[in-house]
Design an enzyme around this catalytic site. Sequence first.
Site, mmCIF file in Angstrom:
data_model
loop_
_atom_site.group_PDB
_atom_site.id
_atom_site.type_symbol
_atom_site.label_atom_id
_atom_site.label_comp_id
_atom_site.label_asym_id
_atom_site.label_seq_id
_atom_site.Cartn_x
_atom_site.Cartn_y
_atom_site.Cartn_z
ATOM 1 C CE LYS A 98 212.286 46.943 -73.592
ATOM 2 N NZ LYS A 98 210.790 46.469 -73.019
ATOM 3 C CE LYS A 119 211.129 47.903 -69.670
ATOM 4 N NZ LYS A 119 209.763 47.077 -69.780
#
Length: 334
Positions: free
Chosen positions: A258, A204
């Site tokens: 992400k 992420k």
Amino acid sequence: MTQSFAPAAYPYARPRRLRSSPWVRRLVAETALTPADLVWPLIVHDGAEDRVPVASMPGVFRLSPKAAAEAAKEALALGIPAVALFPNVDGAIKDAIGSGATDPDGLIPACIRAIKDAAPGIGVMTDVALDCYTDHGHDGVVENGRILNDASLERLAEQAFIQAHAGADIVAPSDMMDGRVQAIREALEANGFHDTLILAYAAKYASAFYGPYRDAVGSAKQLTGDKKTYQMDYANSDEALREVALDIAEGADAVMVKPGMLYLDIIQRVSETFKVPTFAYQVSGEYAMMRASIANGWLEEDRAILETLHAFKRAGCAGVLSYFAPQAARLLAG
Ligand code: PBG
């Protein structure tokens, strides 16, 4: 007599033959996108109203537990396998350690129960992180301006346990603390939740594209500083592979990259290297920029949505979290 073939060249090779009609294009398509590839992120809130529009994300609403249950039924009918819950709680319950995250009667447990009642067949994914519950807006515990890793693990493991206990099928740590997958896995195993899946937000990145989400869950106002000591630097790619390897070793069943559209290179490396179910999150900022272009007539809505979601499948994703999920599922149903 042996015949040696040079690679065919024009006019023997005409790649357009394989594109010459809809049926042949369908026949030779290398990848497919179906509603079964989609996860619908739902922003839920503890306010009085059933549906409150999110200004920075046109078409997205903050939902009451009752409205979330309705959405889950809609997802089920559309063939979407799972929804993912993200909380917007009243500022009055926010504190330094994010107490609300571990309240067994809190917003998320209430939503899980309402959804399981209304749509028992749907998978429910929950966000494991403290940012929506802390008065400083960070994903972990903060002391003197530093985000404490090990003290955060206890809170995150307890949060995941509370979610599993309320009926969550997949707990998805999005906090990026070191060791949190192991801490969560141990808490789940110790409490008999052997089948609860962990989808780790393994890679992420610290991204500008979470802006509209922080507005939607109400964590933008209080966020002090940035998240760069725990979320990844977007200059890095090999580091994502190390993060994924650790999360798998710690007990993750599946991993996430992400944001999504800007990180297709990472998705491809992760899925090819590890061969574990790899997910992507087409995040709020990606949704917002597309919505803005669509609203201005600069992008063709249906085609643009399906093209972006299909890109994730081509890159190797098992599935995609997208705010476009219900709309895309409707388009795919034709
Ligand atoms: C935080 C969390 C974030 C998102 C999901 N969980 C934002 C952040 O790290 O600040 C972003 C989702 C989106 O932008 O759609 N734990």
